[in-house]
Design a protein around this motif. Sequence first.
Motif, short mmCIF file in Angstrom:
data_model
loop_
_atom_site.label_atom_id
_atom_site.label_comp_id
_atom_site.label_asym_id
_atom_site.label_seq_id
_atom_site.Cartn_x
_atom_site.Cartn_y
_atom_site.Cartn_z
N SER A 277 -0.91 18.39 26.80
CA SER A 277 -0.48 18.62 26.12
C SER A 277 -1.14 19.14 24.89
O SER A 277 -0.79 19.45 23.87
CB SER A 277 0.81 17.74 25.68
N SER A 278 -1.88 18.56 24.47
CA SER A 278 -3.22 18.72 23.16
C SER A 278 -4.26 19.70 23.65
O SER A 278 -5.00 19.47 25.16
CB SER A 278 -3.81 17.67 23.31
N PRO A 279 -4.72 20.21 22.73
CA PRO A 279 -5.96 21.40 22.71
C PRO A 279 -6.65 20.39 23.01
O PRO A 279 -6.88 19.16 21.83
CB PRO A 279 -5.66 22.37 21.96
N VAL A 280 -8.31 21.02 23.01
CA VAL A 280 -9.73 20.53 22.95
C VAL A 280 -10.49 21.32 22.46
O VAL A 280 -10.41 22.84 22.65
CB VAL A 280 -10.41 20.50 25.00
N LEU A 281 -10.96 20.98 21.31
CA LEU A 281 -12.48 21.27 20.94
C LEU A 281 -13.73 20.78 21.00
O LEU A 281 -14.02 19.65 21.50
CB LEU A 281 -12.29 21.29 19.41
N CYS A 282 -14.46 21.65 20.91
CA CYS A 282 -15.86 21.75 20.77
C CYS A 282 -16.23 21.83 19.59
O CYS A 282 -16.81 23.72 19.52
CB CYS A 282 -16.27 21.81 22.49
N THR A 283 -17.27 21.84 18.83
CA THR A 283 -17.86 21.97 17.83
C THR A 283 -19.36 22.84 17.87
O THR A 283 -20.11 22.44 19.10
CB THR A 283 -17.56 21.44 16.70
N LEU A 284 -20.17 23.50 16.94
CA LEU A 284 -21.02 23.81 17.47
C LEU A 284 -21.43 24.18 18.19
O LEU A 284 -22.70 24.84 19.30
CB LEU A 284 -22.37 22.72 16.61
N VAL A 285 -20.43 25.57 18.38
CA VAL A 285 -21.48 26.77 19.70
C VAL A 285 -21.87 27.59 18.88
O VAL A 285 -21.27 28.98 18.46
CB VAL A 285 -20.06 27.03 20.48
N PRO A 286 -23.12 27.26 18.70
CA PRO A 286 -23.42 28.69 17.83
C PRO A 286 -23.70 30.28 17.98
O PRO A 286 -23.30 30.93 16.52
CB PRO A 286 -25.25 28.76 17.74
N ASP A 287 -22.65 30.96 18.98
CA ASP A 287 -23.04 32.01 19.26
C ASP A 287 -22.11 32.16 20.81
O ASP A 287 -21.59 32.21 21.44
CB ASP A 287 -24.38 33.09 18.98
N ARG A 288 -22.06 33.63 20.72
CA ARG A 288 -21.08 34.53 21.95
C ARG A 288 -21.95 34.73 23.22
O ARG A 288 -21.04 34.54 24.32
CB ARG A 288 -20.63 35.89 21.59
N ASP A 289 -22.92 34.24 23.04
CA ASP A 289 -24.22 34.03 24.49
C ASP A 289 -23.44 32.71 24.78
O ASP A 289 -23.25 32.88 25.78
CB ASP A 289 -25.50 35.12 24.00
N ALA A 290 -23.40 32.00 24.13
CA ALA A 290 -23.52 30.22 24.55
C ALA A 290 -22.42 30.07 25.30
O ALA A 290 -22.54 29.90 25.84
CB ALA A 290 -23.76 29.55 23.03
N PHE A 291 -21.38 30.77 24.17
CA PHE A 291 -19.66 30.63 24.41
C PHE A 291 -19.52 31.31 26.26
O PHE A 291 -19.16 31.04 27.25
CB PHE A 291 -18.90 31.25 23.86
N ASP A 292 -20.59 32.47 26.50
CA ASP A 292 -20.10 33.16 27.61
C ASP A 292 -20.72 32.17 28.46
O ASP A 292 -20.84 32.09 30.29
CB ASP A 292 -21.29 34.31 27.44
N LYS A 293 -21.66 31.21 28.69
CA LYS A 293 -22.58 30.30 29.26
C LYS A 293 -21.47 29.44 29.56
O LYS A 293 -21.32 28.94 30.85
CB LYS A 293 -24.03 30.24 28.99
N ILE A 294 -21.12 29.00 28.48
CA ILE A 294 -19.85 27.90 28.95
C ILE A 294 -18.68 28.18 29.68
O ILE A 294 -18.13 27.34 31.52
CB ILE A 294 -18.89 27.59 27.57
N ASP A 295 -18.07 29.20 29.13
CA ASP A 295 -17.30 30.49 30.84
C ASP A 295 -17.73 30.43 31.55
O ASP A 295 -16.95 30.50 33.08
CB ASP A 295 -17.18 32.12 29.94
#
Length: 299
Positions: A103-121
Amino acid sequence: MVQLLLSSCRPYQLGLRRLFSSTSKPPIIPNEAALTSFLSLIDSPTSSSSLSPSGAPSGAPPEHNLDHSRTSRTGFPEVVFGATKTPSQIASIMSSLRSKSPSSPVLCTLVPDRDAFDKIDMAFSGGGWGGGNSIDAGGEELVYHEEARMVTLGEPSPTKENLKTVLIITAGTTDIPVASEALVTLQHSSIPTSVLHDCGVAGLHRIVRNLPLLASDSLGAVVVCAGMDGALPSVVAGLTKAPVIAVPTSVGYGASFGGVAAMLTMMNSCAPGVSVVNIDAGFSAAAAAFKIVSCNAAG
């Protein structure tokens, strides 16, 4: 009960006995209930995982040991520090945190750009999370907040109406990324927020025109993000009853020393009630503001 808890942490028994049963002075923790509470921390819920470089389980020692009882102890959940972690590590940690607190959202900080996010995705997609910039699978949503450089999993918690507002102020437009980290953190923590941008001391009329907001009884805390000379938090602290959390940012020319000059100014503020967090640490300021307004919740 105490014997049972002590038996579950054998390496610490002798030291704990000496600590709590000293005859030379009163015990630090005077009764069994308090001792039981203290020792129970050792058995707080955790989870760990070992990942190979490809993200598959391996026989290596655990790479993380998550603290699932942090919210119950401190009021604020564990948040993922994304810098230097691999996409697989981030995905594994966020998934584990979410599974324990659905029921609680999870946060991750200091993901520098969308390319890094795509890799997490992509790391999530191996577990059935799908692909794309925003994933919605089974009611779960993984989102990249580009300005804040954060990833969130799950919808923000509803804002709590009995809490006072946290006001976030930036000295300049270049401070917005740090302020956004604070904003996203607070929005996903049920805290009412408002924002004022570009109110630096080079044009004091911009902050002066917001005096009614700064004087409002509904204001619980103020987060002020400033680089260069870092003077704005002192000005704000002289205009509001609310506690001020100063965030030095790494904005400025050479002698700003990447935010050190602003930090020193803030730490030497002559205005009472100014607390200072680390350089560019919008998340840290948000966590402090969260605790302030939560501990002083309106009736």
